[in-house]
Design a protein around this motif. Structure first.
Motif, PDB file in Angstrom:
ATOM      1  N   GLU A  88       0.835  -1.211   0.000  1.00  0.00           N
ATOM      2  CA  GLU A  88       0.000   0.000   0.000  1.00  0.00           C
ATOM      3  C   GLU A  88       0.867   1.258   0.000  1.00  0.00           C
ATOM      4  N   ARG A  89       2.004   1.239   0.728  1.00  0.00           N
ATOM      5  CA  ARG A  89       2.913   2.388   0.711  1.00  0.00           C
ATOM      6  C   ARG A  89       3.549   2.557  -0.663  1.00  0.00           C
ATOM      7  N   VAL A  90       3.883   1.439  -1.318  1.00  0.00           N
ATOM      8  CA  VAL A  90       4.439   1.509  -2.669  1.00  0.00           C
ATOM      9  C   VAL A  90       3.402   2.096  -3.627  1.00  0.00           C
ATOM     10  N   ALA A  91       2.139   1.718  -3.450  1.00  0.00           N
ATOM     11  CA  ALA A  91       1.072   2.243  -4.312  1.00  0.00           C
ATOM     12  C   ALA A  91       0.959   3.759  -4.169  1.00  0.00           C
ATOM     13  N   CYS A  92       1.145   4.265  -2.960  1.00  0.00           N
ATOM     14  CA  CYS A  92       1.104   5.716  -2.746  1.00  0.00           C
ATOM     15  C   CYS A  92       2.271   6.397  -3.452  1.00  0.00           C
ATOM     16  N   CYS A  93       3.398   5.721  -3.490  1.00  0.00           N
ATOM     17  CA  CYS A  93       4.599   6.258  -4.140  1.00  0.00           C
ATOM     18  C   CYS A  93       4.431   6.257  -5.665  1.00  0.00           C
ATOM     19  N   GLY A  94       3.791   5.211  -6.182  1.00  0.00           N
ATOM     20  CA  GLY A  94       3.510   5.134  -7.614  1.00  0.00           C
ATOM     21  C   GLY A  94       4.652   4.652  -8.480  1.00  0.00           C
ATOM     22  N   ARG A  95       5.748   4.260  -7.879  1.00  0.00           N
ATOM     23  CA  ARG A  95       6.880   3.734  -8.660  1.00  0.00           C
ATOM     24  C   ARG A  95       7.699   2.789  -7.778  1.00  0.00           C
ATOM     25  N   VAL A  96       8.474   1.941  -8.426  1.00  0.00           N
ATOM     26  CA  VAL A  96       9.333   0.992  -7.718  1.00  0.00           C
ATOM     27  C   VAL A  96      10.724   1.597  -7.622  1.00  0.00           C
ATOM     28  N   GLU A  97      11.234   1.640  -6.409  1.00  0.00           N
ATOM     29  CA  GLU A  97      12.572   2.153  -6.167  1.00  0.00           C
ATOM     30  C   GLU A  97      13.454   1.019  -5.657  1.00  0.00           C
ATOM     31  N   GLU A  98      14.752   1.253  -5.658  1.00  0.00           N
ATOM     32  CA  GLU A  98      15.702   0.228  -5.206  1.00  0.00           C
ATOM     33  C   GLU A  98      15.426  -0.197  -3.770  1.00  0.00           C
ATOM     34  N   ARG A  99      15.046   0.738  -2.925  1.00  0.00           N
ATOM     35  CA  ARG A  99      14.752   0.388  -1.529  1.00  0.00           C
ATOM     36  C   ARG A  99      13.553  -0.543  -1.430  1.00  0.00           C
ATOM     37  N   HIS A 100      12.608  -0.444  -2.361  1.00  0.00           N
ATOM     38  CA  HIS A 100      11.458  -1.350  -2.372  1.00  0.00           C
ATOM     39  C   HIS A 100      11.901  -2.766  -2.731  1.00  0.00           C
ATOM     40  N   VAL A 101      12.802  -2.879  -3.687  1.00  0.00           N
ATOM     41  CA  VAL A 101      13.315  -4.193  -4.080  1.00  0.00           C
ATOM     42  C   VAL A 101      14.074  -4.822  -2.912  1.00  0.00           C
ATOM     43  N   ARG A 102      14.859  -4.027  -2.197  1.00  0.00           N
ATOM     44  CA  ARG A 102      15.577  -4.554  -1.019  1.00  0.00           C
ATOM     45  C   ARG A 102      14.592  -5.021   0.052  1.00  0.00           C
ATOM     46  N   ALA A 103      13.512  -4.262   0.236  1.00  0.00           N
ATOM     47  CA  ALA A 103      12.509  -4.652   1.230  1.00  0.00           C
ATOM     48  C   ALA A 103      11.829  -5.964   0.843  1.00  0.00           C
ATOM     49  N   ILE A 104      11.562  -6.150  -0.448  1.00  0.00           N
ATOM     50  CA  ILE A 104      10.950  -7.401  -0.916  1.00  0.00           C
ATOM     51  C   ILE A 104      11.887  -8.574  -0.643  1.00  0.00           C
ATOM     52  N   LYS A 105      13.177  -8.370  -0.860  1.00  0.00           N
ATOM     53  CA  LYS A 105      14.145  -9.439  -0.562  1.00  0.00           C
ATOM     54  C   LYS A 105      14.134  -9.779   0.920  1.00  0.00           C
ATOM     55  N   SER A 106      13.956  -8.780   1.760  1.00  0.00           N
ATOM     56  CA  SER A 106      13.877  -9.006   3.197  1.00  0.00           C
ATOM     57  C   SER A 106      12.615  -9.794   3.564  1.00  0.00           C
ATOM     58  N   PHE A 107      11.480  -9.408   2.983  1.00  0.00           N
ATOM     59  CA  PHE A 107      10.245 -10.179   3.205  1.00  0.00           C
ATOM     60  C   PHE A 107      10.434 -11.623   2.751  1.00  0.00           C
ATOM     61  N   HIS A 108      11.074 -11.807   1.607  1.00  0.00           N
ATOM     62  CA  HIS A 108      11.326 -13.151   1.074  1.00  0.00           C
ATOM     63  C   HIS A 108      12.131 -13.971   2.080  1.00  0.00           C
ATOM     64  N   ARG A 109      13.223 -13.397   2.587  1.00  0.00           N
ATOM     65  CA  ARG A 109      14.070 -14.098   3.569  1.00  0.00           C
ATOM     66  C   ARG A 109      13.265 -14.460   4.809  1.00  0.00           C
ATOM     67  N   ASP A 110      12.450 -13.518   5.290  1.00  0.00           N
ATOM     68  CA  ASP A 110      11.677 -13.765   6.506  1.00  0.00           C
ATOM     69  C   ASP A 110      10.652 -14.882   6.313  1.00  0.00           C
ATOM     70  N   ILE A 111       9.943 -14.860   5.202  1.00  0.00           N
ATOM     71  CA  ILE A 111       8.936 -15.894   4.939  1.00  0.00           C
ATOM     72  C   ILE A 111       9.591 -17.259   4.795  1.00  0.00           C
ATOM     73  N   VAL A 112      10.683 -17.314   4.034  1.00  0.00           N
ATOM     74  CA  VAL A 112      11.390 -18.587   3.851  1.00  0.00           C
ATOM     75  C   VAL A 112      11.935 -19.083   5.183  1.00  0.00           C
ATOM     76  N   SER A 113      12.409 -18.177   6.021  1.00  0.00           N
ATOM     77  CA  SER A 113      12.928 -18.554   7.343  1.00  0.00           C
ATOM     78  C   SER A 113      11.836 -19.201   8.198  1.00  0.00           C
ATOM     79  N   VAL A 114      10.652 -18.616   8.216  1.00  0.00           N
ATOM     80  CA  VAL A 114       9.543 -19.178   9.011  1.00  0.00           C
ATOM     81  C   VAL A 114       9.181 -20.566   8.485  1.00  0.00           C
ATOM     82  N   ILE A 115       9.073 -20.690   7.178  1.00  0.00           N
ATOM     83  CA  ILE A 115       8.682 -21.969   6.595  1.00  0.00           C
ATOM     84  C   ILE A 115       9.768 -23.015   6.792  1.00  0.00           C
ATOM     85  N   SER A 116      11.022 -22.628   6.635  1.00  0.00           N
ATOM     86  CA  SER A 116      12.133 -23.573   6.814  1.00  0.00           C
ATOM     87  C   SER A 116      12.254 -24.047   8.254  1.00  0.00           C
TER      88      SER A 116
END
Length: 120
Positions: A88-116
């Protein structure tokens, strides 16, 4: 092995843990992790286009319906709630920035960590 879609390029292996549940092989886990990463990135781009909740029903359905323990389920629900707020915060921004991609990688790591940790 022949399936509905044709010949598989590998022979499936089924290993049973003491709980009687098949443990995913490293190949399956890495395939899942890759797919999860792609879905998270797709959600990022949908959010930038103004549709922040586009992939959330899919993610919630796939991640929360796998019979994880109550603790893992609560952690995943919290992560998915945070992810939705992030989109929702990204939608307010209206564009994808490098910090958003880094945040997605962090979410990915966290989700995989919980499942693993749940499958260990």
């Amino acid at each position: 092995m022949t399936t509905f879609f044709g010949e598989l390029p590998w022979k499936p292996k089924r290993r049973l843990s003491t709980g009687g549940r098949a443990k995913p092989s490293a190949e399956v886990r890495s395939g899942f992790e890759e797919l999860l990463g792609e879905v998270l990135k797709e959600g990022l781009f949908w959010a930038a286009l103004g549709r922040p909740s586009e992939v959330m029903p899919f993610l919630r359905g796939k991640l929360l319906s796998n019979g994880f323990s109550d603790n893992a389920r609560r952690q995943l629900e919290w992560l998915l709630d945070e992810l939705e707020r992030f989109y929702e915060r990204v939608a307010c921004c209206g564009r994808v920035e490098e910090r958003h991609v880094r945040a997605i990688k962090s979410f990915h790591r966290d989700i995989v960590s919980v499942i693993s940790s749940e499958r260990a």
